[in-house]
Design a protein around this motif. Sequence first.
Motif, short mmCIF file in Angstrom:
data_model
loop_
_atom_site.label_atom_id
_atom_site.label_comp_id
_atom_site.label_asym_id
_atom_site.label_seq_id
_atom_site.Cartn_x
_atom_site.Cartn_y
_atom_site.Cartn_z
N GLY A 52 0.81 -1.21 0.00
CA GLY A 52 0.00 0.00 0.00
C GLY A 52 0.85 1.26 0.00
N LEU A 53 1.95 1.23 0.72
CA LEU A 53 2.84 2.40 0.78
C LEU A 53 3.45 2.68 -0.59
N LEU A 54 3.88 1.63 -1.27
CA LEU A 54 4.49 1.81 -2.59
C LEU A 54 3.47 2.14 -3.66
N ALA A 55 2.18 1.90 -3.38
CA ALA A 55 1.14 2.33 -4.31
C ALA A 55 0.92 3.84 -4.23
N ARG A 56 1.31 4.43 -3.11
CA ARG A 56 1.11 5.87 -2.91
C ARG A 56 2.37 6.70 -3.18
N PHE A 57 3.52 6.11 -2.88
CA PHE A 57 4.78 6.84 -3.02
C PHE A 57 5.72 6.07 -3.94
N THR A 58 6.67 6.76 -4.51
CA THR A 58 7.63 6.12 -5.40
C THR A 58 8.59 5.25 -4.61
N ALA A 59 9.11 4.22 -5.25
CA ALA A 59 10.08 3.35 -4.59
C ALA A 59 11.33 4.15 -4.20
N LYS A 60 11.70 5.09 -5.04
CA LYS A 60 12.89 5.90 -4.75
C LYS A 60 12.71 6.70 -3.46
N SER A 61 11.54 7.31 -3.28
CA SER A 61 11.31 8.10 -2.07
C SER A 61 11.25 7.21 -0.84
N VAL A 62 10.67 6.02 -0.96
CA VAL A 62 10.61 5.11 0.18
C VAL A 62 12.02 4.67 0.56
N MET A 63 12.84 4.30 -0.43
CA MET A 63 14.22 3.88 -0.13
C MET A 63 15.02 5.03 0.49
N LEU A 64 14.79 6.25 0.00
CA LEU A 64 15.52 7.41 0.52
C LEU A 64 15.17 7.65 1.98
N TRP A 65 13.87 7.72 2.29
CA TRP A 65 13.46 8.08 3.64
C TRP A 65 13.67 6.95 4.64
N THR A 66 13.65 5.71 4.20
CA THR A 66 13.96 4.63 5.14
C THR A 66 15.42 4.67 5.56
N ASN A 67 16.30 5.03 4.65
CA ASN A 67 17.71 5.18 5.02
C ASN A 67 17.93 6.39 5.93
N ILE A 68 17.24 7.48 5.63
CA ILE A 68 17.35 8.67 6.49
C ILE A 68 16.84 8.36 7.90
N ALA A 69 15.74 7.61 7.97
CA ALA A 69 15.17 7.25 9.27
C ALA A 69 16.13 6.38 10.07
N GLN A 70 16.76 5.40 9.40
CA GLN A 70 17.70 4.53 10.10
C GLN A 70 18.95 5.28 10.56
N ALA A 71 19.45 6.18 9.71
CA ALA A 71 20.60 6.99 10.11
C ALA A 71 20.23 7.88 11.30
N SER A 72 19.03 8.43 11.28
CA SER A 72 18.60 9.34 12.35
C SER A 72 18.46 8.61 13.68
N VAL A 73 17.87 7.41 13.65
CA VAL A 73 17.66 6.69 14.91
C VAL A 73 18.98 6.17 15.48
N MET A 74 19.94 5.83 14.60
CA MET A 74 21.26 5.42 15.10
C MET A 74 21.99 6.62 15.72
N LEU A 75 21.82 7.79 15.11
CA LEU A 75 22.41 9.00 15.68
C LEU A 75 21.77 9.32 17.02
N LEU A 76 20.46 9.09 17.13
CA LEU A 76 19.76 9.29 18.40
C LEU A 76 20.33 8.38 19.49
N LEU A 77 20.65 7.14 19.13
CA LEU A 77 21.25 6.22 20.09
C LEU A 77 22.62 6.70 20.55
N VAL A 78 23.39 7.24 19.62
CA VAL A 78 24.72 7.76 19.96
C VAL A 78 24.63 8.92 20.94
N LEU A 79 23.65 9.81 20.73
CA LEU A 79 23.53 11.03 21.53
C LEU A 79 22.71 10.85 22.80
N ALA A 80 22.01 9.73 22.93
CA ALA A 80 21.11 9.53 24.07
C ALA A 80 21.89 9.45 25.38
#
Length: 435
Positions: A52-80
């Motif tokens: 359903g997500l890929l029916a609404r958004f492009t695969a490129k945008s999903v791949m981009l934001w999933t990587n940004i989200a993972q980088a962000s949460v790992m950075l959050l762990l470093v700074l916590a």
Amino acid sequence: MAGYAISSYGTFLNMVALNLFVYETTGRALAMGLFMAVRLASGFAAGLTAGGLLARFTAKSVMLWTNIAQASVMLLLVLAPNGLRTAALIAVSVVVGSCGTLFMVSLRSSIPEMVGEDRRSWANSLSITGRSLAMVAGFASAGVVVSLVGYTAAFVVDTATFAVCAVTVALLPIPGGGKRRDGGGSRGRPEPDEASAAGPGAEGTGPGADGAEAGADGAEAGAAGAPARRRGPAALAALAAAPGLALMVVLRGVDALGSSSHNAALPVYSSELDDARPAVFVSAFWCLWALGNIVVQQLIQRYARRTGRSVGALGFGWGTCLMSAAFILAFAGFPMVATAVIALVAGAADGLTEVSYTSHLQTLPAGLRAHAFGLSATVENLGFGAGMILVAAALDHYTPLTVVGWSHGAAIVFAAVFLIRVAGPRTSSPGPTHR
């Protein structure tokens, strides 16, 4: 693919470092199991929503934001701060589990748009080769990185790998961003042996071809016109369009259960072989497994260039049988030289199944492909997660050989059923008439 390989290195480095960090932070082995359970559950849920997500958004945008989200949460762990480390770890398990699944579904379903239908097998082999190399590097360097520079440095490296992958995704020239256009989209054409898994006529050359085409078109149209609350059944529609594909996905889930058995049993078996240095056998086994995987990817690429065909559904069935048999033999207590050869064979067969399975699902129409990959990810996470629970309990009462034998034995039985299903239409179809 380079970005994917780099992020895969971070994932495998992360897999070792995070488990050790969880244990060190909480002081409880149970916490490691809960961390993995949350991660798998998040991947399971993400697989259900991926189509359903890929029916609404492009695969490129999903791949981009999933990587940004993972980088962000790992950075959050470093700074916590210390008081928020447990909450940060829970956030990491949820985000990494769900985003990892969404990224893989997006990548695999958009490969035909990236490279073209005729090069999808080559692209799949290339991505698996990169991941195998990343696995060896990640597992081999994890202990060194953690022991020499600490957990924080390991998490920073992981954050950087996700950031690099996000940049490479942003530069990807995917037509339309990998999103299917209404009323059309690319339609994959099955290879001859792939078509046999979908039933007679699925290749478009037999008397039932029109019906098979109509089924796929109808299922695709239904997926395109379904409202948001009905996106889930679209994945089932993808499997209904090719009945043999449903059995293929089920076999993939049983294979995941078998994979959980050897992943859980390897440390136990290694400790029995050498209690003083249990990591030696595990590391050597996975390095040889990865080497076998890399070698077979080169052979598959050469086969695809020479014939213009993918290995097909039969390769998936036979590869599953060979891989499961090899993993069973790996725990049989053979001499180390023989076990090394078995590990190579297991890796090669595993690589064959991965390419053939992914390439086969990519033959689905573009409107159904993401739903099928999402359902597949859900089934695989379910099989692996349930397997880890069952296997962990069984290893308290039975030997590693017994546990792995039953788990992978089930995969061999299901693979045999699948092969009969695939070969059935081929053997029963009438040959040419000679006068």
